[in-house]
Design an enzyme around this catalytic site. Structure first.
Site, PDB file in Angstrom:
ATOM      1  N   ILE A  73      -7.936   0.796   9.673  1.00  0.00           N
ATOM      2  CA  ILE A  73      -8.412   1.456  10.700  1.00  0.00           C
ATOM      3  C   ILE A  73      -9.963   1.530  11.022  1.00  0.00           C
ATOM      4  O   ILE A  73     -10.430   1.925  11.866  1.00  0.00           O
ATOM      5  CB  ILE A  73      -7.832   2.972  10.659  1.00  0.00           C
ATOM      6  CG1 ILE A  73      -8.054   3.822  12.241  1.00  0.00           C
ATOM      7  CG2 ILE A  73      -8.414   3.804   9.686  1.00  0.00           C
ATOM      8  CD1 ILE A  73      -7.570   5.200  12.142  1.00  0.00           C
ATOM      9  N   GLY A  74     -10.732   1.239   9.786  1.00  0.00           N
ATOM     10  CA  GLY A  74     -11.861   1.135  10.074  1.00  0.00           C
ATOM     11  C   GLY A  74     -12.791   0.093   9.241  1.00  0.00           C
ATOM     12  O   GLY A  74     -13.936   0.090   9.005  1.00  0.00           O
ATOM     13  N   GLY A  75     -11.784  -0.894   8.699  1.00  0.00           N
ATOM     14  CA  GLY A  75     -12.296  -1.723   7.504  1.00  0.00           C
ATOM     15  C   GLY A  75     -11.434  -1.494   6.448  1.00  0.00           C
ATOM     16  O   GLY A  75     -11.740  -2.428   5.313  1.00  0.00           O
ATOM     17  N   SER A  76     -10.328  -0.896   6.382  1.00  0.00           N
ATOM     18  CA  SER A  76      -9.722  -0.565   5.262  1.00  0.00           C
ATOM     19  C   SER A  76      -8.979  -1.807   4.446  1.00  0.00           C
ATOM     20  O   SER A  76      -8.249  -1.527   3.398  1.00  0.00           O
ATOM     21  CB  SER A  76      -8.400   0.443   5.635  1.00  0.00           C
ATOM     22  OG  SER A  76      -9.144   1.637   6.160  1.00  0.00           O
ATOM     23  N   LYS A  81       0.838  -1.132  -0.041  1.00  0.00           N
ATOM     24  CA  LYS A  81       0.160  -0.056  -0.059  1.00  0.00           C
ATOM     25  C   LYS A  81       1.004   1.128   0.068  1.00  0.00           C
ATOM     26  O   LYS A  81       1.861   1.203   0.486  1.00  0.00           O
ATOM     27  CB  LYS A  81      -1.022   0.031   1.223  1.00  0.00           C
ATOM     28  CG  LYS A  81      -1.974   1.100   1.484  1.00  0.00           C
ATOM     29  CD  LYS A  81      -2.841   0.801   2.421  1.00  0.00           C
ATOM     30  CE  LYS A  81      -3.836   2.013   2.633  1.00  0.00           C
ATOM     31  NZ  LYS A  81      -4.608   1.636   3.734  1.00  0.00           N
ATOM     32  N   LEU A 133      -6.674   8.883   3.500  1.00  0.00           N
ATOM     33  CA  LEU A 133      -6.938   7.342   4.081  1.00  0.00           C
ATOM     34  C   LEU A 133      -8.075   7.055   4.652  1.00  0.00           C
ATOM     35  O   LEU A 133      -8.743   5.955   4.473  1.00  0.00           O
ATOM     36  CB  LEU A 133      -5.848   6.941   4.952  1.00  0.00           C
ATOM     37  CG  LEU A 133      -4.337   6.819   4.108  1.00  0.00           C
ATOM     38  CD1 LEU A 133      -3.352   6.384   5.473  1.00  0.00           C
ATOM     39  CD2 LEU A 133      -4.408   5.959   3.075  1.00  0.00           C
ATOM     40  N   SER A 181      -9.375   1.919   2.583  1.00  0.00           N
ATOM     41  CA  SER A 181      -8.242   2.468   2.170  1.00  0.00           C
ATOM     42  C   SER A 181      -7.357   1.909   1.298  1.00  0.00           C
ATOM     43  O   SER A 181      -6.619   2.334   0.366  1.00  0.00           O
ATOM     44  CB  SER A 181      -7.682   3.404   2.988  1.00  0.00           C
ATOM     45  OG  SER A 181      -7.173   2.936   4.115  1.00  0.00           O
ATOM     46  N   SER A 182      -7.155   0.606   1.422  1.00  0.00           N
ATOM     47  CA  SER A 182      -6.298  -0.462   0.750  1.00  0.00           C
ATOM     48  C   SER A 182      -6.998  -0.823  -0.658  1.00  0.00           C
ATOM     49  O   SER A 182      -6.811  -2.065  -0.849  1.00  0.00           O
ATOM     50  CB  SER A 182      -6.035  -1.668   1.585  1.00  0.00           C
ATOM     51  OG  SER A 182      -5.547  -1.216   2.865  1.00  0.00           O
TER      52      SER A 182
END
Length: 585
Positions: A245-248, A149, A198, A224-225
């Site tokens: 961080i939140g499902g990235s 990433k 992100l 974000s990934s």
């Protein structure tokens, strides 16, 4: 200004007049966002970054052409079909050499990037690294090309996080995980795209543009990934590294039909990974692998959890990968839920959980219903106020000088409002849009250092209460939905609420992973027509629109365990994968 107005008008027609006035305030704030650079300076920095990417792609293409001319016997088609375990076996025994594997994946990545725009640049040093691999021949990932990433530190390359202010600040050294990958014989060969700043799950930024879904270009790859999800889902990489961080990691895995794993925070080193801002600890981010299958995730974790990483980063607990737990066949007691009670799942999300539940029961496991504790409180008071404890001030500062990406405009419009206006709008929205009302309150931040300490204590209490609930239910793991299928473009920024299925486990610091199990069918699409949502508010309407037209897209489920039980989580993911495969045979 116009983007802000459109966002606010989407919230509720009766508030349109209020929002038009609010847009004037936001306009003033947006002007302030330009103080870091002039528009001309920002444009020049973006162009420079784009030129670097173009140059790396062209040089890599030239190298691939030269290799193919001199090695016409290379069977790239066969190489690209091998699983990671098959590939590593052939590399170790010498029936394949790293060079032919490297060039096969480089060529596939370059071709895929033309369609999906998933890469931010080729790591040209990888061509030289490949020639000196023999010193790491005993590594678990010997000869394996690995994508990383964009926010992973790699010496002499930017980790921009999609914002102009971070350009032209190349890393002085490799991140710890990149060092460990190289030590294990892997070849980091490409950096992949991310959303601006992100903190969004639409993979688009004003520097490198928008990444498309490998199954349908009209859909997002997630974030974000998202560059990793698209590249692996399209076959251009068989192992990649993301952050969550939140499902990235899990959202792109869901949207792109691959496997993704978010370990317990702290299990892997985060040294050298860039975030949009540091110091936020209520909802920790962590690094993790993404791949085509669960065995690949497990092999990557086994390779990373080694003495070299423990030496480079002494803050990581020296816990090697426990292969015995991963390979265990012990029957489990598993909690399950079809809906989290905050975001009604799409029909395919709920169906996938039901189908996997039945498969696990048939395999001898015990499945018991489970409900999250006070999820709405956790989302607003602990998650929103944790990530944006300063009222989003630092995030907005990081956007200084950057054009705001269209995918982010709807999300940050309320962030930029002054606190008094957030509170006023929260009060006015309360009677007919309760979720937005409390969300605006959360966006005000915590207010003081004393309140921040109280917030941290509340997070600790919630984690302990949830662990106590698991023990009361006597469950080893949890089976639950993951947001999906992939959204139509430009909806993610309007639907932070739908990340409820993933972000909770960042707050709890529980390991969680996603496995693809099904695809959206015609019956799912028909049932979606009758979707109302839990709250039947504007966010529910937007979610229905976001996932529409998804027939044929992949759908996953999520497996979760208690902190530090990462191997057990992967073991459950592996069993789900196997049972689904057997059911389709």
């Amino acid at each position: 200004m116009e983007g802000v107005k459109r966002y606010l008008e989407n919230v509720e027609p009766r508030t349109a007049a209020l929002f038009t006035g609010a847009a004037c305030m936001i306009g003033t704030v947006m002007v302030l966002l330009q103080k870091g650079y002039t528009q001309r300076e920002a444009k020049a920095k973006i162009q420079k970054a784009q030129n670097r990417r173009t140059d790396s792609l062209q040089r890599a293409e030239h190298a691939v052409l030269q290799y193919n001319k001199s090695h016409p016997e290379t069977d790239s088609a066969l190489i690209l079909t091998l699983s990671l375990s098959e590939l590593t076996k052939k590399l170790q025994e010498g029936s394949l050499n790293p060079e032919e594997v490297f060039y096969s994946y480089m060529e596939k990545t370059l071709d895929l990037n033309k369609d999906l725009n998933c890469c931010t640049g080729i790591l040209l040093e990888s061509f030289d690294q490949m020639k000196t691999l023999d010193s790491n021949r005993k590594g678990l990932l010997y000869g394996v090309p690995v994508s990383i990433k964009e926010n992973y530190g790699y010496k002499n390359y930017d980790s921009s996080c999609g914002v102009v202010i971070n350009l032209d600040h190349p890393a002085k050294e490799d991140s710890v995980l990149v060092e460990v990958l190289k030590k294990q014989g892997a070849i980091p060969f490409v950096k992949t795209n991310i959303p601006q700043a992100l903190l969004n799950y639409e993979c688009s930024n004003p520097i490198f543009g928008q990444t498309l879904n490998p199954h349908n270009p009209l859909k997002t790859s997630g974030g974000s990934s998202g560059g990793e999800g698209a590249l692996i889902g399209g076959g251009g990489s068989l192992l990649g590294m993301g952050s969550d961080i939140g499902g990235s990691i899990r959202l792109p895995a869901s949207f792109c039909g691959i496997c993704g794993f978010k370990p317990t925070p702290g299990r892997l080193s985060s040294q050298g990974l860039s975030s949009i801002y540091r110091g936020q600890i209520s909802v920790p981010s962590c690094a993790g692998p993404m791949a085509r299958d669960v065995d690949s995730l497990a092999l990557c974790m086994q390779a990373l959890l080694c003495d070299h990483m423990f030496s480079l980063d002494p803050t990581v607990p020296p816990m090697p990968f426990n292969v015995q737990i991963y390979q265990s066949s012990k029957r489990l007691r598993i909690g399950y839920l079809e809906s989290d009670g905050y975001t009604q799942p799409s029909p395919s999300m709920a169906r996938s959980v039901r189908e996997v539940k039945a498969l696990l029961e048939a395999a001898g496991h015990t499945l018991v219903p489970y409900r999250h504790l006070n999820l709405e409180y956790a989302i607003v008071e602990l998650i929103v106020k944790g990530i944006l404890a300063d009222g989003a001030t630092t995030l907005l500062q990081k956007l200084e000088g950057s054009p705001v990406d269209p995918s982010l405009k709807a999300q940050i419009a309320p962030y930029a409002l002054p606190i008094w206006l957030k509170k006023t709008l929260s009060f006015l929205l309360k009677p007919f849009f309760s979720r937005a009302s409390v969300f605006l309150q959360g966006l005000c931040g915590v207010g003081s250092i004393q309140d921040l300490w109280k917030q941290h204590a509340a997070v600790e209490d919630y984690i302990q209460e949830t662990i106590a609930e698991w023990r009361k239910c006597n469950i080893d793991a949890l089976l639950c939905p993951v947001t999906g299928p992939a959204y139509n473009h430009l909806y993610c920024g309007k639907l932070s609420s739908a990340a409820s299925y993933t972000v909770l486990f960042n707050l709890l610091q529980f390991p969680a992973g996603v496995v693809p199990v099904s695809t959206v069918n015609a019956e799912d699409e028909e049932e979606l027509k009758h979707y109302k949502g839990v709250y039947q508010d504007q966010w529910d309407k937007l979610f229905k629109q976001a996932v529409s037209g998804g027939e044929g897209l992949p759908v996953g489920v999520q497996c979760v365990t208690l902190p530090w039980q990462d191997e057990l989580c992967l073991r459950l993911m592996k069993e789900v994968e196997q049972l689904v495969k057997q059911s389709k045979a």
